[in-house]
Motif scaffolding. Structure first.
Motif: not given
Length: 543
Positions: A147-152, A154-155, A164-165, A169-170
């Protein structure tokens, strides 16, 4: 060459480096005759691979029927003698006359018998179809992205005006890919379904990176074709010279015979059943009649990578669920049949990455056939050097053994000059070496993309596995009947679109190839010219 890594669950997952350049080979190769190789087939499987369809099915598969038919008649012909470097005591062939497959098959059963089936899954499609976003969101829903990586993500994407990308970025890790909003290299990560262990290969969609996509396709067992269902976008990718057609033809000609079509971004069409059926109708006709897939091997799944609908769980979207009751994307992937693993053949490992690591020279690639263990001697072709396997990294963990189908990283000892090893080289069993040749005979089928007739002296780029090399057409032997494979014209003056033919090719440098009847993985190829794929074929004779 570009090396990238993606962090998944806090652990670095290696990204396969790819290179669209032409493979080079060292000069000064001397050869000596050795005993003919008798290759023992792997254990029987109900799954056929690539063009090797049962005879009764070939009439249903245009690409297979056109290329495979006359190969059977040659199946009892004696192969040319293998080539080994001369003047080195350590390089002499073994006294053994016949490769023993039993030991390899027993080791495979012992190591993998109780585990999940391994599948190398390639994601393909036209640029901006949403491939990386779709698979990035799938990985997130499977808990593979913290979740921490996904939040990063998104920001950071929001700051660049590319919110939307975030899921893309994963997989799209490099700054250039993120700034341009496109995938440029083949990214690799892993996840599991109920019955499969999946190696995910995310291929670039832009036409400028087709050579990189071919490298990914050469490693794939199965594929997900992503299409953008947005009005006008599907038509651009499929009907207006986009990559949807070319990608499908490429993966089929390189041995992939199972396909899931992810009809992506269907939320932009209000989950319209009419739009879904229109796309399915057009693609089904093309995939079966032109690309050569069997209808039962194609599965269409409506979904949305951005909003995450119908990826891992049945859709709760009323507009979709009222007419679609089929599988989720994850269920469709889990339903793929496990492919045949030619473990019981001599070692063939195609090189797609070379770098100097802390433990020594590291070679990344895929085992096409056979098995390899720590301590084994391997022959590096076409340069003819012998090396010793120091360590094997598989699935980001060091192990002692790897088998056909595995993407591996091997550390080698005993290589005098690492700079002479290039992408496209092959590691093989010193006693049963891969052939090295500057002249091959092949059967091809030409595609619609062929704009100029092929004549004697025609040049193109041959792709076999991760190897690419410029070739010249030295001889047009015959034009063949598309259904029966019989000769309809000897020594034709030229070849046009959608014809079958036998011809001779001469690469600009010696290359590592096999006859299709012996090693399918290294006996099939694609031929490209002027930036498009113009033909696919199989190698029928190595001189």
């Amino acid at each position: 060459m570009l090396l990238r890594r993606v962090d998944i669950n806090g652990q670095p997952a290696k990204i396969i480096a790819v290179d669209s350049g032409v493979t080079t080979a060292a000069s000064g190769i001397t050869t000596a005759k050795a005993e003919p190789v008798k290759i023992v087939p792997a254990s029987k499987s109900t799954v056929t691979v690539g063009f090797d369809l049962p005879h009764k099915e070939r009439g249903k598969d245009p690409v297979t029927a056109q290329i495979q038919a006359p190969i059977d008649a040659r199946s009892n012909m004696k192969s040319p003698s293998p080539v080994l470097p001369a003047n080195e005591e350590t390089n002499k062939p073994s006294k053994s006359k016949e490769f023993k497959a039993e030991a390899a098959l027993k080791e495979y059963e012992k190591a993998r018998g109780g585990g999940k089936d391994l599948l190398n899954l390639l994601v393909i499609g036209h640029v901006d179809a949403g491939k990386s976003t779709l698979m990035g969101h799938l990985l997130y829903k499977l808990g593979q992205v913290p979740q921490r990586s996904m939040h990063k993500f998104e920001q950071e994407s929001k700051k660049l005006g590319k919110q939307s990308f975030a899921y893309a970025w994963v997989l799209d890790e490099t700054g250039e890919e993120r700034s341009r909003g496109i995938t440029m290299d083949v990214g690799q990560s892993r996840f599991e379904t109920k019955t499969k262990s999946i190696v995910l290969l995310d291929a670039p969609g832009h036409k400028d990176f087709i050579p990189n996509m071919i490298t990914g396709a050469s490693q794939a067992d199965v594929s997900v074709l992503v299409v953008d269902s947005t009005t006008g976008e599907f038509e651009t990718g499929f009907e207006s010279g986009g990559q949807t057609r070319e990608h499908a033809l490429l993966v089929r000609s390189l041995g992939v015979n199972q396909l899931v079509v992810a009809v992506n971004k269907l939320d932009t069409a209000s989950w319209s059943q009419e739009r879904f059926e229109d796309i399915r109708s057009k693609l089904q006709t093309f995939l079966v009649k032109q690309a050569g897939f069997r209808p039962d091997d194609i599965n269409f799944v409506p979904c949305s990578g951005l909003v995450g609908e119908n990826l891992t769980q049945k859709s709760e979207e009323i507009k979709l669920s009222k007419w679609y009751t089929g599988s989720t994307l994850l269920e469709a992937i889990d339903s793929f049949r496990p492919p045949e693993r030619p473990v019981g053949k001599p070692l063939r490992l195609t090189v797609n990455d070379v770098f100097r690591g802390p433990g020594g020279l590291c070679v990344g690639g895929r085992l096409e056939t056979g098995m390899v263990q720590c301590g084994d001697k391997v022959l590096i072709q076409p340069i003819g050097e012998i090396a010793t396997v120091k360590s094997i990294t598989l699935d980001d963990m060091t192990g002692n053994i790897a088998f056909a189908g595995d993407p591996v990283l091997i550390t080698l000892l005993g290589v005098a000059d690492a700079s002479v090893i290039s992408i496209g080289f092959v590691l093989s069993d010193p006693n049963y070496p891969i052939k090295v040749s500057s002249r091959i005979q092949a059967r091809i089928v030409t595609f619609d993309a062929l704009s100029v007739p092929i004549t004697k002296g025609f040049t193109g780029v041959l792709h076999v596995g991760s190897m690419s090399e410029q070739v010249v057409i030295k001889k047009l032997i015959s034009q063949l009947h598309r259904g029966t494979g019989e000769v309809v014209k000897s020594r034709p003056r030229c070849l046009t679109k959608n014809v079958n033919a036998m011809l001779e090719l001469e690469p600009s440098k010696p290359i590592c190839v096999e006859e299709f009847k012996d090693v399918k993985e290294l006996g099939r190829f694609t031929l490209r010219s002027a930036g498009v794929t113009i033909a696919a074929g199989v190698i029928t004779k190595v001189y």
